[in-house]
Design an enzyme around this catalytic site. Structure first.
Site, PDB file in Angstrom:
ATOM      1  CG  LEU A 233      -1.894   1.178   1.324  1.00 53.81           C
ATOM      2  CD1 LEU A 233      -2.846   1.207   0.146  1.00 53.81           C
ATOM      3  CD2 LEU A 233      -2.660   1.116   2.644  1.00 53.81           C
ATOM      4  CG  ASP A 234      -0.594   4.776  -0.135  1.00 51.29           C
ATOM      5  OD1 ASP A 234      -1.149   4.633  -1.242  1.00 51.29           O
ATOM      6  OD2 ASP A 234      -1.179   5.243   0.849  1.00 51.29           O
TER       7      ASP A 234
END
Length: 290
Positions: A233-234
């Site tokens: 994530l990210d």
């Protein structure tokens, strides 16, 4: 390199391969044999990884030269030098599917840039888990697909997204503040062709109301990061980042407005560079030929 007017159809060649002598000569020799005239050439030698990257924008004056013949000709060069490569007509727009939830600043900015010709993209569809921006899509004449997402329906929603990607021959998926976490499987299927945007504070704040947290901590920089989507994530390869200074006189609402401006600008640059084949993934990093 010519500084004069374009004399024929324009193409972009991007490549990466293990570094070795003779690479540039092999590429320029290929162009000479196919009446190619270089308009722009950029290269990068990653000595730590022993890998070479190159982007060449060229035109061809011979009307009998086709994209297929260029690809066929360069395939022989690529095999000899173990080159990973792509070759496109420069004018071909990137077919882009935009995803959004309930924050529309990035969507609105991308649509405006597309409509005014600032981005060489086509937008065959907009996908959202809410209906907030259906009227905006209609105003641009773009089909809007409402795909609700719950914990129970997430597999079906992601399957529908992949159907649209295949049916519409999508080159790039842009998460323009789409507030859903994509599954690992979907991230892998969209590897290298999905871009996300998110705020990036120094220090970083996660969870709900990040701008309020930033205000309460007296943050002096508000920023944004555009990156390729990965299962982490990210944490995908970063394409572009920017920041803007804030001070004690600016409250949470002002920070939100400034943050949205930065997010829109950073995402637009990432989409522009991707559509021009200026970005090449190098492990967890990117090479961006600006």
């Amino acid at each position: 390199m010519s500084l004069g007017p374009t004399t024929g159809r324009e193409f972009v060649l991007t490549l990466s391969c293990p570094d070795r002598s003779g690479l540039v000569h092999a590429v320029t020799g290929f162009l000479v044999r196919h009446s190619g005239n270089i308009q722009e050439s950029q290269q990068f030698d990653d000595r730590l990884q022993d890998r070479f990257f190159m982007r060449v924008h060229f035109d061809v004056s011979d009307p009998g030269t086709s994209l297929e013949s260029l690809r066929s000709g360069f395939a022989q060069v690529a095999e000899a030098y173990r080159i990973s490569w792509q070759l496109y007509e420069a004018s071909t727009p990137t077919r882009t599917l935009i995803m959004v939830s309930r924050f529309g600043h990035c969507l609105n900015d991308l649509l405006f840039r597309w409509r005014t010709g600032a981005l060489n993209i086509e937008v065959p569809a907009i996908v959202s888990n809410h209906r907030d921006f259906e009227p905006l899509a209609e105003s641009y004449g773009i089909p809007f697909h409402h795909v609700p997402v719950t914990r129970e329906t997430k597999p079906e929603a992601e399957a529908r997204l992949l159907e649209l990607v295949d049916e519409l021959d999508i080159d790039l998926v842009v998460l323009a503040r789409y507030m859903q976490i994509l599954s690992n499987d979907l991230c892998k299927q969209l590897e290298g062709r999905a871009i996300n945007i998110h705020h990036s504070f120094l220090p970083s704040f996660k969870g709900a109301r990040p701008y309020v947290q930033a205000y309460e901590r007296g943050v002096k920089l508000v920023g944004a990061t555009a990156h390729y989507v990965t299962p982490d994530l990210d944490e995908g390869p970063i394409i572009e980042q920017d920041v803007i200074r804030v001070n004690h006189s600016q409250g949470p609402d002002s920070m939100v407005a400034l943050g949205r401006d930065v997010e829109a600008q950073v995402l637009a640059r990432a989409v522009e560079w991707h559509s021009q084949s200026r970005i090449m993934v190098n492990g967890n990093r990117t090479v961006v030929f600006r």
